[in-house]
Design a protein around this motif. Structure first.
Motif, short mmCIF file in Angstrom:
data_model
loop_
_atom_site.label_atom_id
_atom_site.label_comp_id
_atom_site.label_asym_id
_atom_site.label_seq_id
_atom_site.Cartn_x
_atom_site.Cartn_y
_atom_site.Cartn_z
N GLY A 256 40.35 43.93 24.35
CA GLY A 256 41.16 42.90 24.62
C GLY A 256 41.30 42.92 26.06
O GLY A 256 40.66 43.67 26.85
N VAL A 257 41.84 41.84 26.46
CA VAL A 257 42.18 41.63 27.90
C VAL A 257 43.47 41.04 28.51
O VAL A 257 44.18 40.10 27.71
N VAL A 258 44.04 41.43 29.39
CA VAL A 258 45.15 40.88 30.09
C VAL A 258 44.92 40.42 31.70
O VAL A 258 43.85 40.99 32.17
N PHE A 259 45.21 39.16 31.69
CA PHE A 259 44.84 38.54 33.17
C PHE A 259 46.30 38.76 34.32
O PHE A 259 47.30 38.81 33.79
N SER A 260 45.85 38.61 35.28
CA SER A 260 46.95 38.59 36.30
C SER A 260 47.54 37.11 36.24
O SER A 260 47.21 36.18 35.94
N PRO A 261 48.80 37.04 36.88
CA PRO A 261 49.45 35.84 36.80
C PRO A 261 48.55 34.23 37.38
O PRO A 261 48.55 33.38 37.01
N SER A 262 47.88 34.85 38.50
CA SER A 262 46.92 33.90 39.10
C SER A 262 45.69 33.72 38.31
O SER A 262 45.02 32.81 38.71
N GLY A 263 45.26 34.37 37.45
CA GLY A 263 44.01 34.42 36.82
C GLY A 263 42.67 34.83 37.53
O GLY A 263 41.68 34.77 37.01
N LYS A 264 43.22 35.46 38.70
CA LYS A 264 41.88 35.93 39.56
C LYS A 264 41.69 37.37 39.37
O LYS A 264 40.77 37.85 40.05
N ASP A 285 39.29 39.67 41.94
CA ASP A 285 39.61 39.68 43.27
C ASP A 285 40.54 41.02 43.36
O ASP A 285 41.57 41.23 42.59
N VAL A 286 40.21 41.76 44.24
CA VAL A 286 40.87 43.14 44.61
C VAL A 286 42.46 42.70 44.96
O VAL A 286 43.38 43.73 44.33
N GLU A 287 42.54 41.77 45.81
CA GLU A 287 44.06 41.53 46.02
C GLU A 287 45.03 40.81 44.84
O GLU A 287 46.11 41.08 44.91
N ALA A 288 44.15 40.56 43.73
CA ALA A 288 45.14 40.07 42.53
C ALA A 288 45.18 41.24 41.54
O ALA A 288 45.86 41.05 40.20
N TRP A 289 44.33 42.46 41.83
CA TRP A 289 44.51 43.65 40.81
C TRP A 289 45.84 44.10 40.62
O TRP A 289 46.14 44.30 39.45
N PRO A 290 46.94 44.26 41.43
CA PRO A 290 48.25 44.44 41.01
C PRO A 290 48.85 43.73 40.06
O PRO A 290 49.47 44.28 39.03
N GLY A 291 48.56 42.18 39.99
CA GLY A 291 49.25 41.53 38.96
C GLY A 291 48.58 41.99 37.47
O GLY A 291 49.24 41.78 36.37
N ALA A 292 47.29 41.84 37.72
CA ALA A 292 46.65 42.42 36.28
C ALA A 292 47.06 43.74 35.80
O ALA A 292 47.19 43.84 34.55
N ILE A 293 47.20 44.71 36.48
CA ILE A 293 47.64 45.94 36.40
C ILE A 293 49.21 45.94 35.92
O ILE A 293 49.48 46.73 34.94
N GLU A 294 50.01 44.93 36.57
CA GLU A 294 51.31 45.19 36.09
C GLU A 294 51.33 44.39 34.48
O GLU A 294 52.21 45.02 33.62
N ARG A 295 50.48 43.34 34.22
CA ARG A 295 50.56 42.82 32.95
C ARG A 295 49.94 43.95 31.75
O ARG A 295 50.39 43.93 30.92
N PHE A 296 49.11 44.91 32.46
CA PHE A 296 48.63 46.12 31.45
C PHE A 296 49.48 46.80 31.07
O PHE A 296 49.79 47.16 29.89
#
Length: 591
Positions: A256-264, A285-296
């Motif tokens: 499965g996959v979760v994306f960051s709010p920006s989709g990056k 993008d490393v700068e968008a990692w925190p958003g994807a990690i939060e969704r995870f």
């Protein structure tokens, strides 16, 4: 002023309720298994109940206790459905305690726990897990063994009412017959025969009903990679795929996959045994990692899954621990060979050089090509050969395996093959004798996916093909090649050096012993032949007490523990399921 907090912390409530539920379950089992006492304060009130109610009340108490024990794990994980079932079972068990044992404590304790459950209802909001039909067989084995043990207890706690002196074999036979609702060889005096028979029948019925429930309950599909999600991941890999050698393995279609709010950025995962297991670094993008990690982490909390990451890099581990408060532990090292520095000359490469020359003299030749340059017939032959040469019943790999060969969407993958025309004629796959499959690592690198060879071929096929791939790499625009992952490599390397302490030597000795079943030392030795540079990889986890569970989940995901069930119990291929965050957004927009 500082506010004084009364009672346990909210996050501790499920654990405390779980312990209380275990106690109540054991009390209910004891109430149904042991003969009732006649010196209770509530006995006089209970005498007005019909006499035939006693055996059925004993069976009801026994059944409630067993089911409460089964629900304890779900309550600890804050599952809403476990909460609902416990709310129903607790008053039933209390009524059964009153009718059979006439126990004041047996009535009050479940009702108090019922009140606590109702008060803390908001703590039990976790969504269901992906459902696996193998739990039906596991339930049958565990419940069957538990029912036999409890049954032996039931038939043995009425010694004064048993006719004769039956042997253990007779008691066991009586239990087995009773679980199927039949009369066994034991005879009892008075009402004990009816009580024992009804109780054993209840145990057998609970075992059968729970097994049928797990086998045929409506499915809650596991998260899988949808076509749209795969397209988005490929777009991220086109831009940022060179950052992590494991990036392309995120395209496994059983994740499965979760994306960051920006989709990056995105995090890919699989849920195994209640562990939400991610592999490698986040994609994008490393700068968008925190958003994807939060969704995870939101998804893990929504289902009460245990979050974990296998095989992330040092940079990935730093981001994960900084953003989530999780801990990281070095798991091993990835072997990376820089093509420009690789050479077969020199004393250090003597063994590899001699092996390759010997195999070449035996008449083997190699070919290294992109998947898109192979025809359909040859790709099909390579797929069939790879499946036939697989050493296990199931495909192994999760964090460093793609799980497929020759897919039309994977044209940039690299295939190295070894061929030999034998005097006895071609084999079942023509002159093909070994296959190596590499996945892209950005534009200038590849990562080793799988190694397969004909067992009848000469030894050294893998070394031959790795050398061939490294020598062909410059023409293909490849500057670095990632080989296998070596678990606990540093411990193995330091433990064999002069001056290693007793603890390190003992740890290395344990790893060497475990290598009889798991390729720990052999993978390290194989990788070291090619003089790679070692890149550390880490496991990220929430608590040290979660490590055994994470280890078990990782072994299942990697295919070292085969949990495949017979055909009737296997789950059908589920449709892609959106993550909890996406479902909440869809529900909000619909409202």
């Amino acid at each position: 002023m500082r506010r004084v907090v009364h009672g346990p912390r909210p996050e501790a409530v499920p654990t405390l309720i779980t312990r209380a539920c275990l106690v109540v379950g054991l009390l209910d089992i004891a109430a149904g298994a042991f003969p009732r006492f006649r010196h209770s304060r509530m006995h006089t009130l209970a005498e007005v109940l019909p006499g035939t109610l006693g055996p059925f009340a004993a069976a009801l108490a026994l059944s409630s206790g067993v089911l409460l024990l089964l629900l304890a794990h779900g309550l600890r994980r804050r599952k809403r459905r476990a909460w609902r079932a416990a709310v129903v079972l607790l008053p039933i068990g209390a009524c059964a305690q009153f009718a059979y044992r006439h126990s004041f404590a047996g009535v009050v304790i479940p009702l108090v726990l019922l009140w606590v459950l109702a008060k803390h209802r908001a703590q039990f909001d976790a969504l269901p897990d992906p459902r696996s039909r193998w739990r039906a067989l596991a339930n049958f084995v565990v419940m069957g063994a538990g029912s036999i043990m409890i049954g032996l207890l039931i038939v043995s706690v009425h010694p004064r009412r048993i006719v004769g002196d039956p042997s253990l074999a007779d008691r066991l036979q009586h239990v087995l017959y009773g679980l199927f609702g039949l009369d066994g060889p034991l005879d009892y005096t008075g009402s004990a025969s009816r009580t024992v028979g009804v109780s054993l029948g209840a145990l057998g019925m609970i075992t059968a009903l729970t097994t049928v429930y797990f086998a045929f309950r409506p499915e809650h599909p596991a998260a899988r990679l949808a076509e749209d999600d795969e397209s988005r991941l490929r777009a991220l890999l086109d831009k940022h795929g060179a950052r992590d050698s494991l990036g392309h393995f995120a395209l496994r279609r059983d994740k499965g996959v979760v994306f960051s709010p920006s989709g990056k950025a995105a995090v890919c995962y699989r849920v195994v045994s209640g562990v939400m297991l991610a592999s490698g670094d986040p994609i994008g993008d490393v700068e968008a990692w925190p958003g994807a990690i939060e969704r995870f982490m939101d998804e893990a909390r929504a289902h009460s899954w245990t979050p974990a990451v296998m095989g992330c890099s040092e940079t990935g581990g730093e981001v994960w621990t900084r953003e989530t408060g999780l801990d990281a532990l070095e798991l091993g090292d990835e072997a990376v060979v820089d093509v420009a520095d690789f050479s077969l000359t020199g004393r250090a490469m003597r063994n590899v050089r001699q092996m390759v020359k010997r195999i070449e003299r035996a008449g083997y030749e190699t070919r290294v090509r992109r998947v898109r340059d192979l025809g359909p017939a040859e790709l099909d032959r390579i797929r069939r050969a790879a499946d036939d040469w697989r050493g296990t019943d199931t495909e192994r790999g999760f964090s460093m395996a793609l799980g497929r060969i020759g897919d039309a969407a994977d044209g940039d993958c690299l295939i190295a093959t070894a061929h030999k025309s034998d005097a006895d004629g071609p084999g079942p796959f023509g002159d093909l004798r070994a296959v190596l499959h590499f996945v892209p690592w950005g534009d200038a690198g590849v990562s080793l996916d799988l190694m397969r060879r004909d067992r009848a071929a000469d030894p050294g096929m893998n070394e031959l093909l790795i050398v061939a791939a490294l020598q062909a790499a410059p023409k293909l625009g490849i500057s670095h090649v990632s080989l296998n992952f070596a678990m606990f490599r540093s411990a193995l390397a330091r433990g064999e050096k002069i001056g290693a302490g007793p603890v390190l030597r003992a740890w290395r000795g344990l790893l060497v012993f475990l290598s009889r079943w798991f390729q720990i030392e052999s993978l390290y030795r194989f990788n070291a032949k090619f003089r790679p540079r070692w890149e550390p990889r880490f496991v990220v986890y929430r608590s040290s007490k979660d490590l055994p569970r994470i280890g078990w989940a990782a072994m299942r995901a990697e295919g070292f523990v085969n949990m495949r069930m017979p055909g009737l119990l296997r789950r059908r291929t589920p449709e892609p399921r959106p993550c909890a965050h996406t479902r909440r957004e869809e529900e909000a927009s619909a409202a």
